[in-house]
Design a protein around this motif. Structure first.
Motif, PDB file in Angstrom:
ATOM      1  N   TYR A   1      37.170 -40.738  -6.006  1.00 30.04           N
ATOM      2  CA  TYR A   1      37.933 -39.944  -6.967  1.00 30.04           C
ATOM      3  C   TYR A   1      39.240 -40.674  -7.219  1.00 30.04           C
ATOM      4  CZ  TYR A   1      34.482 -36.390  -6.051  1.00 30.04           C
ATOM      5  OH  TYR A   1      33.304 -35.720  -5.940  1.00 30.04           O
ATOM      6  N   LYS A   2      39.365 -41.262  -8.381  1.00 31.29           N
ATOM      7  CA  LYS A   2      40.480 -42.172  -8.633  1.00 31.29           C
ATOM      8  C   LYS A   2      41.839 -41.506  -8.807  1.00 31.29           C
ATOM      9  CE  LYS A   2      39.605 -42.833 -13.575  1.00 31.29           C
ATOM     10  NZ  LYS A   2      39.420 -43.880 -14.556  1.00 31.29           N
ATOM     11  N   ASN A   3      41.905 -40.200  -9.049  1.00 36.41           N
ATOM     12  CA  ASN A   3      43.193 -39.543  -9.289  1.00 36.41           C
ATOM     13  C   ASN A   3      43.659 -38.639  -8.156  1.00 36.41           C
ATOM     14  OD1 ASN A   3      43.447 -40.614 -11.948  1.00 36.41           O
ATOM     15  ND2 ASN A   3      41.947 -39.119 -12.626  1.00 36.41           N
ATOM     16  N   ARG A   4      42.788 -38.317  -7.224  1.00 36.56           N
ATOM     17  CA  ARG A   4      43.120 -37.310  -6.212  1.00 36.56           C
ATOM     18  C   ARG A   4      44.321 -37.685  -5.359  1.00 36.56           C
ATOM     19  NH1 ARG A   4      37.462 -34.576  -4.113  1.00 36.56           N
ATOM     20  NH2 ARG A   4      36.943 -33.673  -6.147  1.00 36.56           N
ATOM     21  N   GLU A   5      44.400 -38.925  -4.934  1.00 39.09           N
ATOM     22  CA  GLU A   5      45.527 -39.353  -4.098  1.00 39.09           C
ATOM     23  C   GLU A   5      46.847 -39.109  -4.825  1.00 39.09           C
ATOM     24  OE1 GLU A   5      47.598 -40.891  -0.938  1.00 39.09           O
ATOM     25  OE2 GLU A   5      45.445 -41.165  -0.921  1.00 39.09           O
ATOM     26  N   ASN A   6      46.872 -39.411  -6.110  1.00 39.92           N
ATOM     27  CA  ASN A   6      48.105 -39.269  -6.901  1.00 39.92           C
ATOM     28  C   ASN A   6      48.413 -37.824  -7.278  1.00 39.92           C
ATOM     29  OD1 ASN A   6      48.436 -42.057  -6.842  1.00 39.92           O
ATOM     30  ND2 ASN A   6      47.200 -42.326  -8.659  1.00 39.92           N
ATOM     31  N   MET A   7      47.417 -36.947  -7.236  1.00 29.19           N
ATOM     32  CA  MET A   7      47.607 -35.542  -7.594  1.00 29.19           C
ATOM     33  C   MET A   7      47.825 -34.645  -6.385  1.00 29.19           C
ATOM     34  SD  MET A   7      44.782 -34.853 -10.520  1.00 29.19           S
ATOM     35  CE  MET A   7      44.904 -35.564 -12.133  1.00 29.19           C
ATOM     36  N   LEU A   8      47.568 -35.162  -5.201  1.00 28.31           N
ATOM     37  CA  LEU A   8      47.582 -34.336  -3.992  1.00 28.31           C
ATOM     38  C   LEU A   8      48.929 -33.667  -3.748  1.00 28.31           C
ATOM     39  CD1 LEU A   8      45.917 -33.352  -1.607  1.00 28.31           C
ATOM     40  CD2 LEU A   8      46.628 -35.401  -0.366  1.00 28.31           C
ATOM     41  N   GLU A   9      50.012 -34.401  -3.884  1.00 29.04           N
ATOM     42  CA  GLU A   9      51.331 -33.817  -3.623  1.00 29.04           C
ATOM     43  C   GLU A   9      51.637 -32.688  -4.601  1.00 29.04           C
ATOM     44  OE1 GLU A   9      56.018 -35.010  -3.129  1.00 29.04           O
ATOM     45  OE2 GLU A   9      54.530 -36.598  -3.146  1.00 29.04           O
TER      46      GLU A   9
ATOM     47  N   LYS B   1      42.579 -30.224 -13.385  1.00 30.52           N
ATOM     48  CA  LYS B   1      41.208 -30.218 -12.865  1.00 30.52           C
ATOM     49  C   LYS B   1      40.367 -31.383 -13.377  1.00 30.52           C
ATOM     50  CE  LYS B   1      37.085 -27.504 -12.152  1.00 30.52           C
ATOM     51  NZ  LYS B   1      36.425 -26.206 -12.291  1.00 30.52           N
ATOM     52  N   SER B   2      40.438 -31.723 -14.647  1.00 32.21           N
ATOM     53  CA  SER B   2      39.574 -32.786 -15.169  1.00 32.21           C
ATOM     54  C   SER B   2      39.894 -34.132 -14.516  1.00 32.21           C
ATOM     55  CB  SER B   2      39.667 -32.886 -16.691  1.00 32.21           C
ATOM     56  OG  SER B   2      40.962 -33.267 -17.084  1.00 32.21           O
ATOM     57  N   GLY B   3      41.155 -34.387 -14.231  1.00 36.82           N
ATOM     58  CA  GLY B   3      41.529 -35.616 -13.529  1.00 36.82           C
ATOM     59  C   GLY B   3      41.117 -35.572 -12.070  1.00 36.82           C
ATOM     60  N   TRP B   4      41.226 -34.401 -11.445  1.00 35.19           N
ATOM     61  CA  TRP B   4      40.851 -34.218 -10.044  1.00 35.19           C
ATOM     62  C   TRP B   4      39.362 -34.486  -9.829  1.00 35.19           C
ATOM     63  CZ3 TRP B   4      43.285 -33.434  -5.478  1.00 35.19           C
ATOM     64  CH2 TRP B   4      42.554 -32.915  -4.416  1.00 35.19           C
ATOM     65  N   THR B   5      38.545 -34.044 -10.744  1.00 33.08           N
ATOM     66  CA  THR B   5      37.091 -34.177 -10.574  1.00 33.08           C
ATOM     67  C   THR B   5      36.532 -35.486 -11.124  1.00 33.08           C
ATOM     68  OG1 THR B   5      36.713 -32.940 -12.626  1.00 33.08           O
ATOM     69  CG2 THR B   5      36.716 -31.675 -10.573  1.00 33.08           C
ATOM     70  N   GLN B   6      37.352 -36.282 -11.770  1.00 30.57           N
ATOM     71  CA  GLN B   6      36.886 -37.543 -12.374  1.00 30.57           C
ATOM     72  C   GLN B   6      36.548 -38.565 -11.295  1.00 30.57           C
ATOM     73  OE1 GLN B   6      39.810 -39.397 -14.872  1.00 30.57           O
ATOM     74  NE2 GLN B   6      38.276 -40.544 -15.985  1.00 30.57           N
ATOM     75  N   LYS B   7      35.296 -39.030 -11.329  1.00 30.52           N
ATOM     76  CA  LYS B   7      34.820 -39.976 -10.318  1.00 30.52           C
ATOM     77  C   LYS B   7      35.005 -41.414 -10.780  1.00 30.52           C
ATOM     78  CE  LYS B   7      31.499 -37.274  -7.775  1.00 30.52           C
ATOM     79  NZ  LYS B   7      30.187 -37.257  -7.155  1.00 30.52           N
ATOM     80  N   GLY B   8      35.234 -42.275  -9.788  1.00 33.35           N
ATOM     81  CA  GLY B   8      35.331 -43.711 -10.013  1.00 33.35           C
ATOM     82  C   GLY B   8      34.142 -44.409  -9.375  1.00 33.35           C
ATOM     83  N   ASP B   9      34.341 -45.644  -8.977  1.00 32.05           N
ATOM     84  CA  ASP B   9      33.283 -46.422  -8.324  1.00 32.05           C
ATOM     85  C   ASP B   9      32.944 -45.834  -6.961  1.00 32.05           C
ATOM     86  OD1 ASP B   9      33.281 -48.180 -10.445  1.00 32.05           O
ATOM     87  OD2 ASP B   9      34.691 -49.559  -9.505  1.00 32.05           O
ATOM     88  N   LEU B  10      31.676 -45.996  -6.557  1.00 34.14           N
ATOM     89  CA  LEU B  10      31.200 -45.582  -5.236  1.00 34.14           C
ATOM     90  C   LEU B  10      31.497 -44.118  -4.919  1.00 34.14           C
ATOM     91  CD1 LEU B  10      32.299 -48.748  -3.217  1.00 34.14           C
ATOM     92  CD2 LEU B  10      30.013 -48.243  -4.093  1.00 34.14           C
ATOM     93  N   ASN B  11      31.365 -43.263  -5.910  1.00 34.10           N
ATOM     94  CA  ASN B  11      31.636 -41.825  -5.759  1.00 34.10           C
ATOM     95  C   ASN B  11      33.050 -41.522  -5.265  1.00 34.10           C
ATOM     96  OD1 ASN B  11      29.377 -40.598  -6.792  1.00 34.10           O
ATOM     97  ND2 ASN B  11      28.254 -40.690  -4.869  1.00 34.10           N
TER      98      ASN B  11
ATOM     99  N   SER C   1      35.868 -29.037   2.170  1.00 31.39           N
ATOM    100  CA  SER C   1      36.426 -30.384   2.278  1.00 31.39           C
ATOM    101  C   SER C   1      36.369 -31.099   0.941  1.00 31.39           C
ATOM    102  CB  SER C   1      35.649 -31.198   3.308  1.00 31.39           C
ATOM    103  OG  SER C   1      35.795 -30.639   4.580  1.00 31.39           O
ATOM    104  N   TYR C   2      37.500 -31.708   0.585  1.00 26.57           N
ATOM    105  CA  TYR C   2      37.604 -32.491  -0.641  1.00 26.57           C
ATOM    106  C   TYR C   2      38.044 -33.902  -0.270  1.00 26.57           C
ATOM    107  CZ  TYR C   2      37.153 -28.126  -3.134  1.00 26.57           C
ATOM    108  OH  TYR C   2      36.673 -26.944  -3.618  1.00 26.57           O
ATOM    109  N   ASN C   3      37.216 -34.876  -0.581  1.00 22.80           N
ATOM    110  CA  ASN C   3      37.529 -36.267  -0.292  1.00 22.80           C
ATOM    111  C   ASN C   3      38.679 -36.715  -1.198  1.00 22.80           C
ATOM    112  OD1 ASN C   3      37.293 -38.868   0.762  1.00 22.80           O
ATOM    113  ND2 ASN C   3      35.891 -39.483  -0.853  1.00 22.80           N
ATOM    114  N   ILE C   4      39.719 -37.269  -0.590  1.00 20.14           N
ATOM    115  CA  ILE C   4      40.858 -37.777  -1.341  1.00 20.14           C
ATOM    116  C   ILE C   4      40.732 -39.292  -1.477  1.00 20.14           C
ATOM    117  CG2 ILE C   4      43.374 -37.929  -1.451  1.00 20.14           C
ATOM    118  CD1 ILE C   4      42.240 -35.054  -1.696  1.00 20.14           C
TER     119      ILE C   4
END
Length: 122
Positions: free
Chosen positions: A40-48, A28-38, A83-86
């Motif tokens: 989410y820098k980890n979601r793409e890599n955690m999605l699978e 969860k902490s990686g999933w919710t961690q925001k990067g630039d321009l709102n 909806s969760y932006n990936i």
């Protein structure tokens, strides 16, 4: 013989390079961690890992929120859908050129009925 070894070595190297992914275990902490321009820098890599190893179908709305945090729903979203932006990629201006979203559809009893990964290209 040496030529064969070189070919096998190159073939093995190509296999390793093309099979490497940046997949990450969901947490969860990686999933919710925001990067630039709102973003989410980890979601793409955690999605699978999230969709394959964590039960989404059949869990309650509150468990979804506990697992993924609050969704990024907007006023024009579908009814009973979280909806969760990936990924959002931008071109040369402020308009996105590619969007990837995890949509979670809730039944009337607020239990996850289904989920979808939606990709939009402009």
């Amino acid at each position: 013989m040496e030529n064969l070894k070189l070919k096998l070595t190159l073939l093995s190297l190509c296999f390793v390079l093309f099979s490497c992914k940046n997949d990450m275990k969901f947490e969860k902490s990686g999933w919710t961690q925001k990067g630039d321009l709102n973003s989410y820098k980890n979601r793409e890599n955690m999605l699978e890992d999230l969709t394959k190893n964590h039960k989404l179908k059949g869990i309650s709305y509150s468990k979804v929120i506990d697992l993924l945090g609050l969704p990024e729903n907007y006023s024009d979203e579908k009814f009973n859908t979280l909806s969760y932006n990936i990924v959002t990629e931008y071109g040369n201006d402020i308009d996105p050129v590619y969007i990837k979203i995890l949509e979670i559809k809730l039944a009337k009893d607020s239990i996850v009925e289904n989920y979808n990964i939606v990709e939009i290209e402009n």
